[in-house]
Design a protein around this motif. Structure first.
Motif, PDB file in Angstrom:
ATOM      1  N   LYS A 290      79.716 -58.940  29.167  1.00 40.91           N
ATOM      2  CA  LYS A 290      80.892 -58.373  28.499  1.00 40.91           C
ATOM      3  C   LYS A 290      80.584 -56.981  27.944  1.00 40.91           C
ATOM      4  N   TYR A 291      79.372 -56.811  27.431  1.00 44.15           N
ATOM      5  CA  TYR A 291      78.922 -55.510  26.912  1.00 44.15           C
ATOM      6  C   TYR A 291      78.926 -54.460  28.028  1.00 44.15           C
ATOM      7  N   GLY A 294      82.327 -53.266  29.023  1.00 40.32           N
ATOM      8  CA  GLY A 294      83.085 -52.562  27.990  1.00 40.32           C
ATOM      9  C   GLY A 294      84.036 -53.455  27.222  1.00 40.32           C
ATOM     10  N   LYS A 295      83.793 -54.769  27.238  1.00 42.42           N
ATOM     11  CA  LYS A 295      84.689 -55.721  26.574  1.00 42.42           C
ATOM     12  C   LYS A 295      84.234 -56.082  25.161  1.00 42.42           C
ATOM     13  N   VAL A 296      83.097 -55.538  24.730  1.00 46.21           N
ATOM     14  CA  VAL A 296      82.603 -55.807  23.375  1.00 46.21           C
ATOM     15  C   VAL A 296      82.969 -54.607  22.493  1.00 46.21           C
ATOM     16  N   LYS A 297      83.730 -54.844  21.461  1.00 50.72           N
ATOM     17  CA  LYS A 297      84.145 -53.765  20.560  1.00 50.72           C
ATOM     18  C   LYS A 297      83.323 -53.785  19.270  1.00 50.72           C
ATOM     19  N   GLU A 298      83.276 -54.945  18.637  1.00 53.13           N
ATOM     20  CA  GLU A 298      82.525 -55.072  17.388  1.00 53.13           C
ATOM     21  C   GLU A 298      81.057 -55.371  17.676  1.00 53.13           C
ATOM     22  N   ARG A 300      78.831 -53.359  18.925  1.00 46.28           N
ATOM     23  CA  ARG A 300      78.292 -52.686  20.113  1.00 46.28           C
ATOM     24  C   ARG A 300      77.057 -51.840  19.762  1.00 46.28           C
ATOM     25  N   ASP A 301      77.090 -51.165  18.603  1.00 44.83           N
ATOM     26  CA  ASP A 301      75.943 -50.349  18.185  1.00 44.83           C
ATOM     27  C   ASP A 301      74.700 -51.215  18.002  1.00 44.83           C
ATOM     28  N   ASP A 304      73.341 -51.924  21.380  1.00 41.55           N
ATOM     29  CA  ASP A 304      72.665 -50.702  21.868  1.00 41.55           C
ATOM     30  C   ASP A 304      71.233 -50.640  21.351  1.00 41.55           C
TER      31      ASP A 304
END
Length: 421
Positions: A290-291, A294-298, A300-301, A304
């Motif tokens: 999902k990451y 681009g499906k992960v919003k919260e 994500r940092d 990373d």
């Protein structure tokens, strides 16, 4: 029922069933088993007409090698049955891909001064030279395995051979038969693997009820499948980032010069996420996908940061492998990434940040591209494979499965010349 449906289809398409041969191309990956049914004939018709994909259990594979043979056999059976149901044909031959950190690609060159230079070259002369190259390569492969795993007298098997180059009096020739000359030089790329890995694949083929037509090193299959005029002329570096291993193939000077493999790939990213977020491997794999999509919003940092070290280690591993493959010669400028692990978000950028051109013999900054299934030419896709990086390996394997000669077909030289890169 399968044979009846196949005959009816051939009647409607105007072809005869007897004109074709069929093979299974089996890609036993760390995360998935993929089976493709290939149809081909002597008129260079090559088609994928069946496809099956089955998820592996986490304990089935380790470092790209089979660790639970019974469970892998079950997954292979399921994937092949799925592919056969789609293809509607019976198949009795299988070609299996092999990968893993202990699979070694070795390039060796041997020269001979001929007694009578006006005598036309015979197959036996080259056959003898190739066997000499194989003996030298076997010694080199054993030394590499000793350095990697510290075990002496390890039993090693030849997986496949391909002639890289044949020169007569300094001139490169594609088919040496009937040429005359004094100095004969043959360069052969050989792939070796520990007997335990090869015998596991032989067992799988036997237990599934198929005759094993060949075992092909997967980085070799990919590199050979992208041998366009541009790759032939300028070379290329293929980096296949799978679930358990990263496999690297170097195409240079008109042929495949070598391969390197190491056990750091997609599964390492999954394990890092599982540890950091205290979740199961299955949940971590889902999060990773999902990451990357681009499906992960919260958070994500946080992901990373968690994966940054793994990407850095992977880039370092690629640099070390390329430094060994380079052998002080200039490296090609084109780098192609493929495999399911290559689609990870920020991975391509992480490799670029390594600035490989500073420590390696590149003339300028290398160009890094993602290779997808549509980039593999020479075989028709009749099953609408997903055009992604993860299907590059199985499609390449399918192409080579349609081209490789069975062990009982032709003599050794014919097979080598047919595999000429």
């Amino acid at each position: 029922m399968i044979k009846i449906l196949s005959i009816l289809r051939d009647l409607f398409t105007g072809t005869k069933n007897s004109d074709y041969q069929y093979r299974v191309a089996l890609d036993i990956g760390t995360e998935f088993v993929k089976a493709l049914i290939v149809r081909f004939n002597n008129d260079e018709v090559r088609e994928i007409i069946g496809f099956g994909k089955v998820k592996q259990d986490y304990s089935n594979m380790e470092g790209g090698a089979i660790s639970d043979i019974e469970e892998v056999i079950k997954r292979c059976y399921e994937a092949i049955e799925e592919a056969k149901a789609m293809a509607e044909v019976e198949v009795n031959e299988v070609v299996i891909g092999i990968a893993g950190e202990f699979v070694k690609g070795v390039v060796n060159k041997v020269s001979k001064k001929r007694t009578i230079s006006t005598k036309r070259l015979q197959r036996k002369e080259i056959d003898n030279l190739v066997h000499q190259v194989q003996e030298e390569s076997l010694t080199t492969a054993k030394k590499k395995l000793l350095a990697d795993i510290g075990l002496e007298n390890i039993k090693v098997e030849l997986v496949n051979s391909s002639v890289v180059e044949i020169k007569i009096d300094g001139y490169k020739v594609s088919n040496p038969e009937k040429f005359q000359g004094k100095n004969l030089e043959v360069t052969v790329f050989n792939t070796f693997a520990p007997l335990v890995h090869v015998s596991a694949l032989e067992t799988i083929a036997t237990r599934l009820g198929y005759r094993l037509a060949g075992i092909i090193a997967e980085p070799f299959a990919i590199a050979k499948s992208i041998m366009s005029n541009e790759a032939y002329e300028f070379g290329a570096i293929v980096i296949d980032i799978g679930g358990g291993t990263t496999d690297i193939a170097l195409v240079r000077n008109g042929g495949i010069e070598g391969t390197k493999m190491f056990s750091l790939a997609g599964r390492n990213f999954t394990k890092s996420l599982a540890r950091h977020f205290n979740i199961s491997l299955t949940q971590a794999e889902d999060l990773k996908l999902k990451y990357s999509q681009g499906k992960v919003k919260e958070g994500r940092d946080q992901i990373d940061t968690t994966l940054k070290n793994d990407i850095k280690l992977l880039a370092e591993g690629i640099e070390v492998a390329l430094s060994k493959l380079a052998n002080s010669e200039a490296l090609p400028q084109k780098i192609y990434l493929c495999g399911g692990g290559s689609s990870l978000a920020n991975l391509k950028e992480g490799i670029k940040e390594r600035e490989l051109y500073e420590e390696l013999p590149f003339f300028k900054t290398p160009e890094i591209n993602l290779l997808t299934a549509s980039d593999i030419k020479g075989i028709e896709d009749r099953v609408n494979l997903k055009d992604s990086t993860e299907n590059v390996t199985p499609k390449s394997l399918a192409l080579q499965a349609a081209m490789v000669q069975s062990s009982h077909e032709g003599n050794f030289l014919e097979k080598l010349v047919s595999n000429f890169v």
